[in-house]
Design a protein around this motif. Structure first.
Motif, PDB file in Angstrom:
ATOM      1  N   PRO A 144      65.912  30.918  58.741  1.00 58.27           N
ATOM      2  CA  PRO A 144      67.094  31.763  58.961  1.00 58.27           C
ATOM      3  C   PRO A 144      67.693  31.507  60.343  1.00 58.27           C
ATOM      4  O   PRO A 144      66.980  31.437  61.342  1.00 58.27           O
ATOM      5  CB  PRO A 144      66.549  33.190  58.864  1.00 58.27           C
ATOM      6  N   LEU A 145      68.996  31.342  60.371  1.00 57.51           N
ATOM      7  CA  LEU A 145      69.709  31.051  61.616  1.00 57.51           C
ATOM      8  C   LEU A 145      70.504  32.274  62.064  1.00 57.51           C
ATOM      9  O   LEU A 145      70.329  32.770  63.167  1.00 57.51           O
ATOM     10  CB  LEU A 145      70.621  29.844  61.403  1.00 57.51           C
ATOM     11  N   THR A 146      71.397  32.739  61.219  1.00 56.64           N
ATOM     12  CA  THR A 146      72.170  33.942  61.501  1.00 56.64           C
ATOM     13  C   THR A 146      72.761  34.453  60.198  1.00 56.64           C
ATOM     14  O   THR A 146      72.909  33.694  59.241  1.00 56.64           O
ATOM     15  CB  THR A 146      73.300  33.694  62.539  1.00 56.64           C
ATOM     16  N   THR A 147      73.073  35.725  60.173  1.00 56.30           N
ATOM     17  CA  THR A 147      73.833  36.322  59.087  1.00 56.30           C
ATOM     18  C   THR A 147      75.178  36.714  59.674  1.00 56.30           C
ATOM     19  O   THR A 147      75.236  37.372  60.714  1.00 56.30           O
ATOM     20  CB  THR A 147      73.112  37.554  58.509  1.00 56.30           C
ATOM     21  N   MET A 148      76.244  36.273  59.034  1.00 63.89           N
ATOM     22  CA  MET A 148      77.593  36.507  59.560  1.00 63.89           C
ATOM     23  C   MET A 148      78.350  37.467  58.640  1.00 63.89           C
ATOM     24  O   MET A 148      78.505  37.201  57.454  1.00 63.89           O
ATOM     25  CB  MET A 148      78.358  35.187  59.659  1.00 63.89           C
ATOM     26  N   HIS A 149      78.821  38.562  59.225  1.00 61.01           N
ATOM     27  CA  HIS A 149      79.749  39.457  58.525  1.00 61.01           C
ATOM     28  C   HIS A 149      81.135  38.952  58.887  1.00 61.01           C
ATOM     29  O   HIS A 149      81.491  38.886  60.063  1.00 61.01           O
ATOM     30  CB  HIS A 149      79.538  40.897  58.988  1.00 61.01           C
ATOM     31  N   ARG A 150      81.914  38.597  57.873  1.00 62.67           N
ATOM     32  CA  ARG A 150      83.168  37.887  58.120  1.00 62.67           C
ATOM     33  C   ARG A 150      84.302  38.512  57.332  1.00 62.67           C
ATOM     34  O   ARG A 150      84.126  38.973  56.217  1.00 62.67           O
ATOM     35  CB  ARG A 150      82.960  36.425  57.693  1.00 62.67           C
ATOM     36  N   VAL A 209      79.739  38.127  53.505  1.00 59.83           N
ATOM     37  CA  VAL A 209      78.517  38.072  54.290  1.00 59.83           C
ATOM     38  C   VAL A 209      77.912  36.702  54.012  1.00 59.83           C
ATOM     39  O   VAL A 209      77.710  36.314  52.858  1.00 59.83           O
ATOM     40  CB  VAL A 209      77.536  39.231  53.997  1.00 59.83           C
ATOM     41  N   ASP A 210      77.706  35.945  55.083  1.00 59.19           N
ATOM     42  CA  ASP A 210      77.235  34.564  54.979  1.00 59.19           C
ATOM     43  C   ASP A 210      75.845  34.456  55.597  1.00 59.19           C
ATOM     44  O   ASP A 210      75.629  34.888  56.733  1.00 59.19           O
ATOM     45  CB  ASP A 210      78.193  33.619  55.716  1.00 59.19           C
ATOM     46  N   PHE A 211      74.924  33.859  54.861  1.00 54.28           N
ATOM     47  CA  PHE A 211      73.550  33.656  55.326  1.00 54.28           C
ATOM     48  C   PHE A 211      73.396  32.179  55.677  1.00 54.28           C
ATOM     49  O   PHE A 211      73.497  31.324  54.801  1.00 54.28           O
ATOM     50  CB  PHE A 211      72.556  34.055  54.233  1.00 54.28           C
ATOM     51  N   PHE A 212      73.177  31.895  56.947  1.00 52.23           N
ATOM     52  CA  PHE A 212      73.036  30.518  57.416  1.00 52.23           C
ATOM     53  C   PHE A 212      71.565  30.195  57.641  1.00 52.23           C
ATOM     54  O   PHE A 212      70.842  30.959  58.286  1.00 52.23           O
ATOM     55  CB  PHE A 212      73.802  30.314  58.727  1.00 52.23           C
ATOM     56  N   PHE A 213      71.158  29.039  57.104  1.00 52.22           N
ATOM     57  CA  PHE A 213      69.803  28.532  57.283  1.00 52.22           C
ATOM     58  C   PHE A 213      69.867  27.129  57.869  1.00 52.22           C
ATOM     59  O   PHE A 213      70.798  26.379  57.570  1.00 52.22           O
ATOM     60  CB  PHE A 213      69.074  28.416  55.935  1.00 52.22           C
ATOM     61  N   THR A 214      68.868  26.773  58.661  1.00 50.37           N
ATOM     62  CA  THR A 214      68.666  25.373  58.997  1.00 50.37           C
ATOM     63  C   THR A 214      67.534  24.862  58.128  1.00 50.37           C
ATOM     64  O   THR A 214      66.684  25.622  57.669  1.00 50.37           O
ATOM     65  CB  THR A 214      68.332  25.159  60.489  1.00 50.37           C
ATOM     66  N   CYS A 215      67.538  23.566  57.901  1.00 49.14           N
ATOM     67  CA  CYS A 215      66.492  22.927  57.118  1.00 49.14           C
ATOM     68  C   CYS A 215      66.262  21.545  57.711  1.00 49.14           C
ATOM     69  O   CYS A 215      67.216  20.781  57.896  1.00 49.14           O
ATOM     70  CB  CYS A 215      66.912  22.833  55.649  1.00 49.14           C
ATOM     71  N   ARG A 216      65.014  21.265  58.040  1.00 43.43           N
ATOM     72  CA  ARG A 216      64.671  19.981  58.640  1.00 43.43           C
ATOM     73  C   ARG A 216      63.787  19.114  57.740  1.00 43.43           C
ATOM     74  O   ARG A 216      63.386  18.026  58.130  1.00 43.43           O
ATOM     75  CB  ARG A 216      64.000  20.210  59.987  1.00 43.43           C
ATOM     76  N   ARG A 217      63.488  19.620  56.547  1.00 41.43           N
ATOM     77  CA  ARG A 217      62.643  18.861  55.620  1.00 41.43           C
ATOM     78  C   ARG A 217      63.161  19.054  54.202  1.00 41.43           C
ATOM     79  O   ARG A 217      63.415  20.183  53.777  1.00 41.43           O
ATOM     80  CB  ARG A 217      61.204  19.340  55.744  1.00 41.43           C
ATOM     81  N   TRP A 218      63.306  17.954  53.472  1.00 42.50           N
ATOM     82  CA  TRP A 218      63.766  17.981  52.085  1.00 42.50           C
ATOM     83  C   TRP A 218      63.279  16.713  51.404  1.00 42.50           C
ATOM     84  O   TRP A 218      62.805  15.784  52.066  1.00 42.50           O
ATOM     85  CB  TRP A 218      65.299  18.078  52.004  1.00 42.50           C
ATOM     86  N   LEU A 248      71.833  31.696  68.345  1.00 43.70           N
ATOM     87  CA  LEU A 248      72.781  32.705  67.878  1.00 43.70           C
ATOM     88  C   LEU A 248      72.037  34.020  67.721  1.00 43.70           C
ATOM     89  O   LEU A 248      70.822  34.020  67.466  1.00 43.70           O
ATOM     90  CB  LEU A 248      73.342  32.308  66.510  1.00 43.70           C
ATOM     91  N   PRO A 249      72.759  35.140  67.790  1.00 41.87           N
ATOM     92  CA  PRO A 249      72.093  36.400  67.467  1.00 41.87           C
ATOM     93  C   PRO A 249      71.762  36.444  65.972  1.00 41.87           C
ATOM     94  O   PRO A 249      72.344  35.708  65.179  1.00 41.87           O
ATOM     95  CB  PRO A 249      73.131  37.459  67.838  1.00 41.87           C
ATOM     96  N   ALA A 250      70.843  37.308  65.597  1.00 43.22           N
ATOM     97  CA  ALA A 250      70.440  37.421  64.197  1.00 43.22           C
ATOM     98  C   ALA A 250      71.625  37.787  63.310  1.00 43.22           C
ATOM     99  O   ALA A 250      71.716  37.325  62.176  1.00 43.22           O
ATOM    100  CB  ALA A 250      69.331  38.455  64.049  1.00 43.22           C
ATOM    101  N   ILE A 251      72.536  38.611  63.826  1.00 42.58           N
ATOM    102  CA  ILE A 251      73.717  39.014  63.075  1.00 42.58           C
ATOM    103  C   ILE A 251      74.954  38.764  63.930  1.00 42.58           C
ATOM    104  O   ILE A 251      74.995  39.154  65.100  1.00 42.58           O
ATOM    105  CB  ILE A 251      73.655  40.514  62.676  1.00 42.58           C
TER     106      ILE A 251
END
Length: 146
Positions: free
Chosen positions: A67-73, A85-94, A137-140
């Motif tokens: 989890p990176l941040t949740t954005m209220h937009r 409401v957007d949920f942003f994730f980073t991913c370094r393995r796939w 980034l902040p959590a929200i």
């Protein structure tokens, strides 16, 4: 509120972006390579995994989504569709090699250094990417409000 999941694939200080085309929203802008609406009855983690498979042809384990941040937009139109409401994730393995799976909706993919992004990037996504490059980034977060 319309929820969406964003997966930012990060590798060696670079992020994978796609050039939007044929979508009717921000075509000609660079955006997260995998993102989309959370479907009814679907968790945000399941949506992120699904979008990575549908848009990039890769397999992401939900445990690898950070989890990176949740954005209220808002787009300030007064329309329900523009309250998000957007949920942003980073991913370094796939698993697999990311590729364009929906050529009618993408003009291509590219890896870009976080401190040297292409122009233009979808504005609310640019805000998040700048936060990643700047160290966090902040959590929200909120975007588009006065």
């Amino acid at each position: 509120m319309v929820p969406a999941a964003y997966v930012l694939l990060i590798d060696d200080g670079r992020v994978l972006l796609q050039l939007r085309a044929g979508t009717g929203y921000r075509d000609g802008f660079w955006a997260a390579a995998a993102a989309g609406h959370v479907e009814a009855g679907e968790s945000v983690h399941a949506a992120a995994v699904r979008e990575a498979a549908e848009e990039l042809g890769i397999v992401v384990d939900a445990a690898d989504l950070v989890p990176l941040t949740t954005m209220h937009r808002t787009n300030r139109t007064g329309l329900e569709i523009d309250e998000r409401v957007d949920f942003f994730f980073t991913c370094r393995r796939w698993t697999g090699e990311p590729r364009t799976m929906e050529p009618e909706r993408s003009a291509g993919l590219g890896w870009f250094a976080l401190d040297d992004l292409p122009d233009p990037v979808v504005p609310h996504e640019r805000h998040v990417l700048d936060g990643v490059a700047g160290g966090g980034l902040p959590a929200i977060t909120a975007f588009g409000f006065r």
